[in-house]
Design an enzyme around this catalytic site. Structure first.
Site, PDB file in Angstrom:
ATOM      1  N   HIS A   1      12.828 -30.136 -25.972  1.00 18.67           N
ATOM      2  CA  HIS A   1      12.248 -30.241 -27.013  1.00 18.67           C
ATOM      3  C   HIS A   1      11.213 -31.075 -27.402  1.00 18.67           C
ATOM      4  O   HIS A   1      10.719 -32.626 -27.013  1.00 18.67           O
ATOM      5  CB  HIS A   1      12.746 -30.692 -27.899  1.00 18.67           C
TER       6      HIS A   1
ATOM      7  N   ASP B   1      -7.986 -20.583 -19.940  1.00 12.59           N
ATOM      8  CA  ASP B   1      -8.372 -19.695 -19.766  1.00 12.59           C
ATOM      9  C   ASP B   1      -8.940 -19.613 -18.363  1.00 12.59           C
ATOM     10  O   ASP B   1      -8.660 -20.856 -17.591  1.00 12.59           O
ATOM     11  CB  ASP B   1      -9.605 -19.304 -20.496  1.00 12.59           C
TER      12      ASP B   1
ATOM     13  N   TRP C   1     -13.141 -19.741 -25.873  1.00  8.16           N
ATOM     14  CA  TRP C   1     -11.538 -19.859 -27.256  1.00  8.16           C
ATOM     15  C   TRP C   1     -10.119 -19.621 -26.651  1.00  8.16           C
ATOM     16  O   TRP C   1      -9.052 -19.470 -27.709  1.00  8.16           O
ATOM     17  CB  TRP C   1     -11.964 -20.341 -28.273  1.00  8.16           C
TER      18      TRP C   1
ATOM     19  N   ASN D   1      -8.151 -20.978 -24.744  1.00 11.47           N
ATOM     20  CA  ASN D   1      -6.853 -22.147 -23.881  1.00 11.47           C
ATOM     21  C   ASN D   1      -5.963 -22.923 -25.444  1.00 11.47           C
ATOM     22  O   ASN D   1      -6.246 -23.123 -26.400  1.00 11.47           O
ATOM     23  CB  ASN D   1      -8.292 -22.856 -23.965  1.00 11.47           C
TER      24      ASN D   1
END
Length: 166
Positions: free
Chosen positions: A20, A28, A123, A125
């Site tokens: 947890h 990418d 973008w 990622n």
């Protein structure tokens, strides 16, 4: 052989080690992965393996409470943003924003592991925070459930669509 499960040995081992609040990244093909990182490279050629497929597969095996990504995903690549929303719908995960620089310079160093895809999407990622099963924990009538788990249970039951608030 694991039927209908992730069969990549390195990825399966990394998933089994999650606890947890552990952080994992799915990136990418061009993401600058630190040398010290536990790198699981699934990038084979342009688009293979795709970041969307990797995230969907991970979500079939891991509870995620938050996905963090650059806010430009929502504003500059809306098609991918909608696809990511669909992948995370009903998982109980929230969306948070962090700059690309923060993902590279901070999150990448804190991640338990980083999965590199073959995606060439700008973008694409994502830093994901591992969670526990909000139904399996707090299932004893004598235990008081935390408000965050009540909310996540409701988001899962109602198939809530996460949305990044800018």
């Amino acid at each position: 052989m694991r039927a209908n499960r992730i069969i990549h040995p390195g990825l399966a081992e990394a998933i089994a080690s999650l606890g947890h609040s552990d952080l994992l990244l799915v990136t990418d093909a061009g993401f600058p992965i630190p040398r010290c990182a536990n790198r699981i490279d699934l990038g084979f050629t342009k688009g293979v393996a795709d970041v969307r497929d990797i995230m969907a597969s991970l979500l079939s095996e891991v509870f995620i409470e938050d996905a963090t990504f650059a806010p430009e995903l929502k504003t500059h690549h809306p098609k991918l943003y909608r696809e990511v929303q669909a992948i995370f719908t009903g998982t109980g995960a929230t969306f948070s924003a962090a700059s690309h620089e923060e993902l590279c310079d901070d999150y990448a160093y804190r991640a338990k592991f980083i999965v590199r895809s073959g995606s060439f999407d700008p973008w694409a990622n994502f830093a994901m925070t591992a969670s526990t099963d909000p139904f399996a924990w707090f299932d004893d009538d004598d235990v008081r459930i935390l408000p965050a788990y009540i909310e996540r249970r409701e988001q899962i039951r109602s198939s809530a669509v996460p949305d990044l608030q800018l």
